[in-house]
Design a protein around this motif. Sequence first.
Motif: not given
Length: 393
Positions: A213-241
């Motif tokens: 996948l990648s040669q990049t070393p693992a970064r510290s992930i101690g501050n990963v916050r999981g689900v409370d950083m997630v967003s809903l896709r709300l509108f009837p169009v691609t999320g990129f819009a």
Amino acid sequence: MSDGALAQLVALSEQETTQEESLALDLALADALACMASAMYRGLARSRLTSVEDLVITHSVLDLDDVDWATVHHPGSVVIPAALAAGLDRGCSGSQLISALSIGYRVSSGVAAMLDPDMRTRWHATAICGAFGAGAAAALLREPDRDVLYRTLALVASSVGGLAAAPRARNGAAVFTRVAAASLGVLAARGARKGLPIAPGIVSGPGGLAEILSQTPARSIGNVRGVDMVSLRLFPVTGFAHAAVWTASAIPEQYDAVHRLEVSLSEAAALMNGDGSWWNVAQAVGRAFAERDPFACDRPTDPPCDVHVRGAHLPIDRATIVVDTVDGSRVEFSSDVPGRLNDELTRELFNRKAHDVLAVSGPEALSNSVALLSDGVAAGEGILRWMPKSISL
């Protein structure tokens, strides 16, 4: 990813579920139930939601599942079906389901944070990250066990995949890579409990995941916050819009005499702009602007002016719109994508999504989610009784 990657992910799982995560899970699961119910009522998915495959397909087929904009993947589409499938198979309490889901989201986002962004040109991030999250959720659904989790993640690493060509196809092909990811996570958890052997150096050794996948070393992930950083896709169009549609709908109505809207998106989001109705950012923005309503972006409304979309050096969850008025003035508007699970406005927008887009009851979906996370599920119980009703029946 490096030698410490799996150990870091195991450490993430040992963090207590926060109040923010619990509140976010209420809404994340409600959105999943609403998406599944809508797909089921439309005849787009099977009505018996017992297997992980059926749950993933039913959740993802409308392409409105949640998104982590910080790491740009869709954790809920893999983690939620895997946790529900494991719960239906073996039974679990509400507190166990909450813990499993929060850990699944956290691990999925942790893997995403470790990966080199260039990996996305070759691999489907949701399939890679989601498989680890699904495995963690399934492994820890009933009881915490460091060894079982470590072995589960190692087994996932030995077979994880999903080519970038699937999401780039823009025809729903990425649903299968999500099915495969969730299925792999559940299978790995079962294999870990049975003591299947794991390959030493499966991440960092020769021919290991890091090399692939990648040669990049693992970064510290101690501050990963999981689900409370997630967003809903709300509108009837691609999320990129979504950010652009939201920005257009909020332009003050005093700017009606307009002959051009210049929409700036991140370069990655602009690349996803296309001719199909779901992928046509310019059309969606024009319609949202015409009715000042982001949920109108798929209605057969003629945009009132020319809309031009271009790539710019912007975060993927932000958009800027320059309004050229007929009197020659230029005014700029900008906003981030809405939908963060821990934002109170999102609950109002979710109810509109459920009603206007999914044609199901949002309040009922949220009530069922809260009940499910409180009561848990019994082994062999079906998930259908938790589905919100269609408002169009």
